[in-house]
Scaffold this motif. Sequence first.
Motif, PDB file in Angstrom:
ATOM      1  N   LEU A 186       0.816  -1.216   0.000  1.00 12.53           N
ATOM      2  CA  LEU A 186       0.000   0.000   0.000  1.00 12.53           C
ATOM      3  C   LEU A 186       0.843   1.257   0.000  1.00 12.53           C
ATOM      4  O   LEU A 186       0.345   2.344  -0.198  1.00 12.53           O
ATOM      5  N   ASP A 187       2.137   1.109   0.195  1.00 12.62           N
ATOM      6  CA  ASP A 187       2.952   2.312   0.394  1.00 12.62           C
ATOM      7  C   ASP A 187       3.826   2.656  -0.805  1.00 12.62           C
ATOM      8  O   ASP A 187       4.512   3.656  -0.786  1.00 12.62           O
ATOM      9  N   GLY A 237      -4.322   3.929  -0.175  1.00 23.05           N
ATOM     10  CA  GLY A 237      -5.214   3.474   0.875  1.00 23.05           C
ATOM     11  C   GLY A 237      -6.644   3.372   0.383  1.00 23.05           C
ATOM     12  O   GLY A 237      -6.965   3.813  -0.722  1.00 23.05           O
ATOM     13  N   THR A 255      -9.420   5.767   4.305  1.00 21.33           N
ATOM     14  CA  THR A 255      -8.088   6.317   4.584  1.00 21.33           C
ATOM     15  C   THR A 255      -7.862   7.608   3.793  1.00 21.33           C
ATOM     16  O   THR A 255      -7.353   8.599   4.320  1.00 21.33           O
TER      17      THR A 255
END
Length: 309
Positions: free
Chosen positions: A47-48, A148, A152
């Motif tokens: 996710l990053d 996200g 988020t």
Amino acid sequence: MRKIIVGSRRSNLALTQTNWFIDQLKAAGAPFEFEVKEIVTKGDKILDVMLSKVGGKGLFVKEIEQALINKEIDFAVHSMKDMPAVLQEGLTIGCVPEREDARDAYIANGHIRLEDLPEGAVVGTSSLRRSSQLLLMRPDLEIKWIRGNIETRLRKLRDGEYDAIILATAGLNRMGWDKDLVTHYLEPEQCIPAVGQGALGIECRSDDEELLRELAKLTEPTTHQAVTAERTFLSEMDGSCQVPIGGHAVVDGGQIRLTGFVASPDANDVFRATVMDADPVNAGKEAARMLKEQGADDVLRKVKADLDE
Ligand SMILES: NCc1[nH]cc(CCC(=O)O)c1CC(=O)O
């Protein structure tokens, strides 16, 4: 009664879409029992990092396709725009249900409209398609990556990390978010949506005739035609995830009107073409041919060469 195992990613959106479709099948009288099996995909774990750098949209789909082939699940409900242009051998899209709103939604703190944002305002998106089209309207904006799930992203907006963000309207609507959340919608004339945006694709094994018969009843013909045109365009362009690309079709009086969009990653070169055709595959091919003729081919080649470095 046959028990159908339905594979789903475990995000709220994926589970909501999956359960919505199961309800549609039940309402149509499909003679099955259902069980939902959650599958965590690589795309959900990573996710990053910038998604396009690690393998793109296929990441959400690959594990689910493997589970279909292994017969651990019988079908899966995907957001059509997360599906690669070409499916794995032995799998098919058995149903394309009615499309939700295909537009992108613009959501700003204080509901400041896009044209009224101060110079250099920060807009959150991780999509090259969205960022390039935003920069065409407002070259002064600062685009900042955001990742996200919907919740988020909205939290990051409220926390002030961004002045505005762009989300798919369909996801918001399916999750039942209040429409007042949206500052305004981006019309396709301003921002061509992603190919398949707002539509679902139900993927299953090509030889599961019993299931395919029930799925076919829930296909909505105009959505199916529009999505076929868009996906034909996508596969003909043969772009990578590093290329901003969009495609949007509407069906009007038996004619498909498809607009295709391709830009260079820096958004300096922009290509757009609109075609009308009664046949969705012809529409997709013709839009791709026109864009390539305009020079989109050079952009695609250059991006590929850069990737190979
Ligand atoms: N990129 C992820 C993704 N895949 C499908 C949707 C929303 C639902 C849809 O377009 O069908 C979203 C979220 C978003 O782009 O805001």
